[in-house]
Design a protein around this motif. Structure first.
Motif, short mmCIF file in Angstrom:
data_model
loop_
_atom_site.label_atom_id
_atom_site.label_comp_id
_atom_site.label_asym_id
_atom_site.label_seq_id
_atom_site.Cartn_x
_atom_site.Cartn_y
_atom_site.Cartn_z
N GLU A 7 0.83 -1.21 0.00
CA GLU A 7 0.00 0.00 0.00
C GLU A 7 0.87 1.26 0.00
O GLU A 7 0.61 2.21 -0.75
N ALA A 8 1.93 1.26 0.83
CA ALA A 8 2.82 2.42 0.88
C ALA A 8 3.51 2.64 -0.46
O ALA A 8 3.65 3.78 -0.92
N ASN A 9 3.90 1.55 -1.11
CA ASN A 9 4.54 1.66 -2.43
C ASN A 9 3.58 2.26 -3.46
O ASN A 9 3.98 3.08 -4.29
N GLU A 10 2.33 1.81 -3.41
CA GLU A 10 1.34 2.30 -4.36
C GLU A 10 1.05 3.79 -4.13
O GLU A 10 0.94 4.57 -5.09
N ILE A 11 0.93 4.19 -2.86
CA ILE A 11 0.70 5.61 -2.54
C ILE A 11 1.85 6.47 -3.05
O ILE A 11 1.64 7.51 -3.68
N PHE A 12 3.07 6.01 -2.78
CA PHE A 12 4.25 6.78 -3.20
C PHE A 12 4.36 6.84 -4.72
O PHE A 12 4.73 7.87 -5.29
N THR A 19 -0.41 12.52 -8.69
CA THR A 19 -1.81 12.32 -8.28
C THR A 19 -2.14 13.27 -7.14
O THR A 19 -1.34 13.45 -6.22
N ASP A 20 -3.30 13.91 -7.19
CA ASP A 20 -3.70 14.87 -6.17
C ASP A 20 -3.85 14.19 -4.81
O ASP A 20 -4.34 13.06 -4.72
N ILE A 21 -3.43 14.87 -3.75
CA ILE A 21 -3.50 14.32 -2.39
C ILE A 21 -4.94 13.99 -2.00
O ILE A 21 -5.20 12.97 -1.34
N LYS A 22 -5.90 14.80 -2.44
CA LYS A 22 -7.31 14.54 -2.14
C LYS A 22 -7.76 13.20 -2.72
O LYS A 22 -8.54 12.47 -2.11
N ASP A 23 -7.27 12.91 -3.91
CA ASP A 23 -7.62 11.63 -4.54
C ASP A 23 -6.99 10.46 -3.78
O ASP A 23 -7.60 9.39 -3.67
#
Length: 558
Positions: A233-238, A245-249
């Motif tokens: 999950e952390a890898n995908e977020i980064f 990608t917008d932080i809100k998204d």
């Protein structure tokens, strides 16, 4: 227990092994006193630390190591632990009470986990030999009294702590369920609200709800998820963050709070920075107060259009691309390398003491900015020297396909040369880079099938001539480095260790004619066995490996 991060403090601990026990006990006492005054938000030069522990100034005239207060606090805890293990006393010989960790926990009415947390806050622990003969951590009554006097609120809060009953735990969980279902409050706000209503601390509420979520994930539905993100999950977020990608998204997609998303991103950024190997040529100019303003005042005007890997193109097309590439003058070259190394020096010093879990975004942005500008300068230098690679490749082969492969290999050799080039010595980068590239080609070119005998002989002559030029330009610098190395050895080693190293590695003669002695010869001179001389040499080399840079150590052992 982790290792001491400061190489010079680790070296000092190793050196103390050879000092008398009485002296080590005194230095242990001074290290404890130093730990008590360290402020984590400040920085300390190694000379100050060395003086406070040993009582005298270090002999070396080398550039000081600056250690952050946070890192020094952790390093001193380890230093005290390891040094106390060397000189551990039996508790029945000491004038004051010494507690084991479980004994102290029972006395104060707290858990052993709390005692370990207090150690990270400054409660001093040393190794002692207890009645059963075991050497373990102990807490002197005087150290406990000092910590209690300095942290009365902390002690009071811990001793007054009362575990939740089952009924209280159920009430807290029900309050959280009802509040989460009826409001849009964030997890943080819900915990805060329940803490105020129950009179319990936020951490108790947070831990209770976290434990409940793990046991029954669907019972409480907060607006945002909590807990540590998995590696995937952390890898995908980064990955999405780097794709703009917008932080809100990201908040919406992963059901995490804004602070949680930024924390995950910053941890990944910090880990990437810590994983980088940052090498640079240090200049005394970098240590001046006005260095940043002086070296980085002028802006960089740069736009890259060149290709560094010409795969798939023919040589004619590639040369057309390079035709208008501007070359660098000696002054421009020196200025770029000066700026390049200074930026990496700033990045390296700025990341000292950086921890992935607590790195601030502003600090990460600053370090990333230094490295990004350094990469721009590196690309400028590479592109200014691409025609140099082509020229050397042509000398090694006449076959166009082979030349194109060599150019690709040569460009990578060029990049490595940039990292190793010492601009302070004064000779041109092209001289050094030519020698590095030609040397790499010598291992890669199938010369028997691509070159005629006269061509091979001519190429060898050119490479030898380039090497002679580089050696002549560098002779004075190497001799200076050699003299500095001898000075370090004499200052940092004792007389016998110094004599063994200087004699065995030929540093007593000249640079041209080294006067090396065998271990047997040195043993006869010192009236020691060959094996004893070898032991002395190994101890000395271990010390020098900590003190010297990789280049200095290579110069010693070559």
């Amino acid at each position: 227990m982790r290792k001491i991060q400061s190489p010079r403090l680790a070296q000092l601990l190793m050196q103390l092994r050879f000092t008398p026990v009485s002296k080590r006990k005194k230095q242990l006492s001074e290290a404890v006193k130093l730990l008590e005054i360290i402020q984590k938000d400040k920085e300390y030069p190694y000379e100050f630390i060395y003086f406070r522990i040993t009582g005298h100034q270090p002999n070396s005239g080398r550039v000081s190591e600056i250690i952050t207060g946070e890192q020094l606090f952790e390093d001193l805890r380890i230093f005290i632990s390891k040094l106390s293990a060397q000189v551990a006393d039996r508790i029945d010989t000491l004038p004051e009470k010494i507690y084991r960790i479980d004994e102290l926990a029972n006395t104060l009415g707290v858990s052993t986990k709390t005692i370990n947390r207090w150690r990270r806050r400054g409660l001093v622990a040393e190794k002692y030999i207890f009645e059963d003969g075991k050497k373990v951590f102990g807490f002197p009554q005087s150290a406990v009294d000092k910590f209690s006097h300095a942290n009365p609120d902390l002690i009071k809060k811990a001793t007054e702590f009362r575990r939740l009953t089952k009924i209280e735990r159920k009430k807290i969980i029900k309050k959280a369920m009802d509040t989460a279902a009826k409001t849009n409050l964030s997890r943080h706000r819900i915990i805060e609200k329940i803490a105020q209503e129950t009179g319990r601390c936020r951490e108790t509420i947070r831990y209770t709800l976290l434990k409940q979520e793990k046991a029954e994930p669907d019972k409480i539905t907060f607006k945002h998820r909590t807990g540590t993100a998995s590696a995937e999950e952390a890898n995908e977020i980064f990955k999405l963050y780097k794709q703009d990608t917008d932080i809100k998204d990201l908040i919406k997609q992963f059901r995490r709070s804004k602070s949680s998303i930024y924390r995950i991103i910053n941890i990944r950024r910090a880990k990437a920075i810590l994983a980088q190997r940052i090498e640079y040529v240090l200049s005394n100019e970098f240590l001046q107060d006005s260095a940043e303003e002086k070296i980085l005042s002028s802006p960089l005007n740069y736009k890259s259009e060149k290709k560094l890997a010409p795969s798939g193109e023919n040589l004619t097309d590639y040369m057309k691309i390079l035709k208008d590439t501007p070359l660098l003058s000696r002054e421009q070259e020196a200025e770029l390398f000066r700026r390049y190394n200074f930026l990496k020096y700033l990045a390296s010093t700025s990341r000292t003491g950086l921890k992935a879990g607590s790195a601030l975004s502003a600090r990460l942005k600053k370090i990333e900015g230094y490295m990004a500008e350094a990469e721009i300068i590196k690309r400028m230098i590479i592109e200014a020297n691409l025609r140099l690679v082509v020229g050397i490749a042509r000398k090694h082969s006449r076959e166009p396909s082979i030349v194109m492969d060599l150019i690709s290999e040569g460009n990578y050799s060029l990049m490595r040369a940039i990292e190793k080039y010492d601009y302070i010595k004064g000779f041109r980068f092209s001289t050094y880079a030519s020698w590095v590239i030609a040397k790499d080609f010598a291992h890669k070119v199938p010369q028997e099938t691509t070159r005629t005998e006269p061509e091979r002989e001519e190429s060898i002559k050119e490479v030898i001539e380039d090497k002679r030029v580089a050696q002549a330009a560098d002779f004075e610098a190497v001799e200076y480095a050699r003299r500095s190395l001898i000075e370090i050895i004499k200052n940092e080693l004792d007389e016998r260790e110094s004599y063994v190293i200087l004699s065995h590695f030929g540093l007593t003669g000249s640079l041209v004619k080294k006067e090396k002695k065998t271990l047997q010869q040195i043993g006869e001179e010192l009236q020691l066995t060959k094996e004893r001389v070898r032991q002395i040499e190994l101890v000395a080399l271990q010390k020098l490996r900590q003190l010297l840079s990789s280049e200095e150590f290579e110069l010693l052992t070559e």
